[in-house]
Design a protein around this motif. Structure first.
Motif, PDB file in Angstrom:
ATOM      1  N   ILE A 104       0.831  -1.202   0.000  1.00  0.00           N
ATOM      2  CA  ILE A 104       0.000   0.000   0.000  1.00  0.00           C
ATOM      3  C   ILE A 104       0.865   1.252   0.000  1.00  0.00           C
ATOM      4  O   ILE A 104       0.598   2.223  -0.723  1.00  0.00           O
ATOM      5  N   LEU A 105       1.929   1.234   0.808  1.00  0.00           N
ATOM      6  CA  LEU A 105       2.839   2.382   0.856  1.00  0.00           C
ATOM      7  C   LEU A 105       3.521   2.611  -0.493  1.00  0.00           C
ATOM      8  O   LEU A 105       3.685   3.759  -0.935  1.00  0.00           O
ATOM      9  N   VAL A 106       3.906   1.528  -1.163  1.00  0.00           N
ATOM     10  CA  VAL A 106       4.531   1.651  -2.484  1.00  0.00           C
ATOM     11  C   VAL A 106       3.549   2.260  -3.484  1.00  0.00           C
ATOM     12  O   VAL A 106       3.904   3.141  -4.274  1.00  0.00           O
ATOM     13  N   GLY A 107       2.317   1.793  -3.439  1.00  0.00           N
ATOM     14  CA  GLY A 107       1.301   2.349  -4.334  1.00  0.00           C
ATOM     15  C   GLY A 107       1.056   3.819  -4.065  1.00  0.00           C
ATOM     16  O   GLY A 107       0.936   4.627  -5.001  1.00  0.00           O
ATOM     17  N   LEU A 108       0.990   4.188  -2.794  1.00  0.00           N
ATOM     18  CA  LEU A 108       0.789   5.589  -2.435  1.00  0.00           C
ATOM     19  C   LEU A 108       1.988   6.428  -2.866  1.00  0.00           C
ATOM     20  O   LEU A 108       1.824   7.555  -3.360  1.00  0.00           O
ATOM     21  N   SER A 109       3.184   5.876  -2.704  1.00  0.00           N
ATOM     22  CA  SER A 109       4.389   6.577  -3.142  1.00  0.00           C
ATOM     23  C   SER A 109       4.359   6.842  -4.643  1.00  0.00           C
ATOM     24  O   SER A 109       4.722   7.938  -5.106  1.00  0.00           O
ATOM     25  N   ALA A 110       3.924   5.847  -5.404  1.00  0.00           N
ATOM     26  CA  ALA A 110       3.852   6.006  -6.862  1.00  0.00           C
ATOM     27  C   ALA A 110       2.847   7.088  -7.252  1.00  0.00           C
ATOM     28  O   ALA A 110       3.083   7.878  -8.175  1.00  0.00           O
ATOM     29  N   LEU A 111       1.734   7.127  -6.556  1.00  0.00           N
ATOM     30  CA  LEU A 111       0.724   8.148  -6.851  1.00  0.00           C
ATOM     31  C   LEU A 111       1.238   9.549  -6.520  1.00  0.00           C
ATOM     32  O   LEU A 111       1.021  10.500  -7.286  1.00  0.00           O
ATOM     33  N   LEU A 112       1.918   9.669  -5.378  1.00  0.00           N
ATOM     34  CA  LEU A 112       2.431  10.981  -4.981  1.00  0.00           C
ATOM     35  C   LEU A 112       3.524  11.479  -5.920  1.00  0.00           C
ATOM     36  O   LEU A 112       3.755  12.697  -6.017  1.00  0.00           O
ATOM     37  N   ALA A 113       4.180  10.562  -6.612  1.00  0.00           N
ATOM     38  CA  ALA A 113       5.264  10.949  -7.521  1.00  0.00           C
ATOM     39  C   ALA A 113       4.776  11.859  -8.646  1.00  0.00           C
ATOM     40  O   ALA A 113       5.568  12.591  -9.247  1.00  0.00           O
ATOM     41  N   PHE A 114       3.489  11.832  -8.945  1.00  0.00           N
ATOM     42  CA  PHE A 114       2.924  12.641 -10.028  1.00  0.00           C
ATOM     43  C   PHE A 114       2.176  13.867  -9.507  1.00  0.00           C
ATOM     44  O   PHE A 114       1.376  14.467 -10.213  1.00  0.00           O
ATOM     45  N   THR A 115       2.440  14.211  -8.260  1.00  0.00           N
ATOM     46  CA  THR A 115       1.780  15.371  -7.661  1.00  0.00           C
ATOM     47  C   THR A 115       2.844  16.308  -7.095  1.00  0.00           C
ATOM     48  O   THR A 115       4.042  16.044  -7.180  1.00  0.00           O
TER      49      THR A 115
END
Length: 262
Positions: free
Chosen positions: A21-32
């Protein structure tokens, strides 16, 4: 309600699931505009995964649980009954399936042969939250014990329980233990503290007979790394789940103490 909530919470907080879940959240934040925070979050997830996969952390987490109740002399008796907790056996394609906790079943059979006067109480239903289950753990236990030659008249199956609390409550109703009788509780050593707390709360006086150890009981448990990540991750999941379960069961009133001991 407790059963459903515990399943949902642990799905999120289980170590591997939480890291994903943390990895997925990290990936999403990378585009913000929070990309920097995302990178730190990803780094934290990577370090956590590495520690759980190869460091001594999983074994150090589970070792205090396994040390809590020492294993007994198997020949000491007499024994009125042996209670075996589910979590080790199932049914797939019409055949018995055993997992890494199989020692619960093999030790139960060993104890049954050492104590021919004892009844064997296996407790385990179906703990699936979503999928429909036609075969319970008790069905697998019946098939296994029958194949190993246990007299069916000695076996009592409890097939409704979904967690350790229900294991204790439902089995006590079936067993109806009498004062002065000696009962053994067989489960994984890392699960024994929580199980003993629940059985005591249910007024079922049992003696701990832990099996299925992950740690060696040696000083190098705290320094020896792992060579295979899947093994380490399974141990980490079991260890963290038990510590969380001890807290949850104490808060729910299923146990009178946070860390039951001898």
């Amino acid at each position: 309600m407790f059963f459903v909530l515990s399943k949902l919470v642990w799905f999120v907080l289980s170590p591997v699931n939480f890291v994903i879940i943390l990895v997925g959240l990290s990936a999403l934040l990378a585009f913000t505009r929070f990309a920097r925070a995302g990178r730190w979050l990803g780094l934290f997830a990577a370090v956590a995964l590495g520690l759980m996969s190869f460091s001594p952390l999983p074994r150090a987490t589970i070792r205090p649980l396994e040390d809590r109740f020492p294993q007994q002399e198997a020949t000491k008796g007499p024994v009125a009954g042996i209670v075996v907790l589910g979590g080790a056996v199932g049914v797939a394609r019409g055949d018995v399936v055993l997992n890494s906790a199989a020692a619960r079943m093999t030790k139960a059979m060993e104890l049954a042969r050492l104590h021919p006067e004892a009844k064997i109480y296996f407790t385990g239903g179906a703990a699936n939250l979503i999928s429909e289950v036609t075969d319970t753990e008790a069905d697998g236990a019946r098939m296994l014990f029958d194949g190993l030659g246990l007299d069916p008249k000695r076996l009592v199956l409890e097939d409704r329980s979904r967690n350790t609390y229900e294991n204790a409550v439902f089995t006590r109703r079936l067993a109806d233990p009498k004062p002065g009788e000696r009962w053994l509780l067989v489960t994984s050593a890392w699960h024994m503290p929580r199980a003993m707390g629940v059985f005591r709360k249910a007024d079922f006086p049992v003696e701990a007979f832990p099996v299925d150890y992950w740690s060696k009981g040696r000083p190098d448990d705290f320094i020896r790394p792992y060579g295979r990540a899947p093994n380490a991750l399974e141990i980490a999941a079991n260890g963290f789940k038990e510590w969380a379960g001890l807290v949850a069961y104490r808060l729910a009133g299923y146990s009178d103490t946070l860390f039951p001991g001898p």
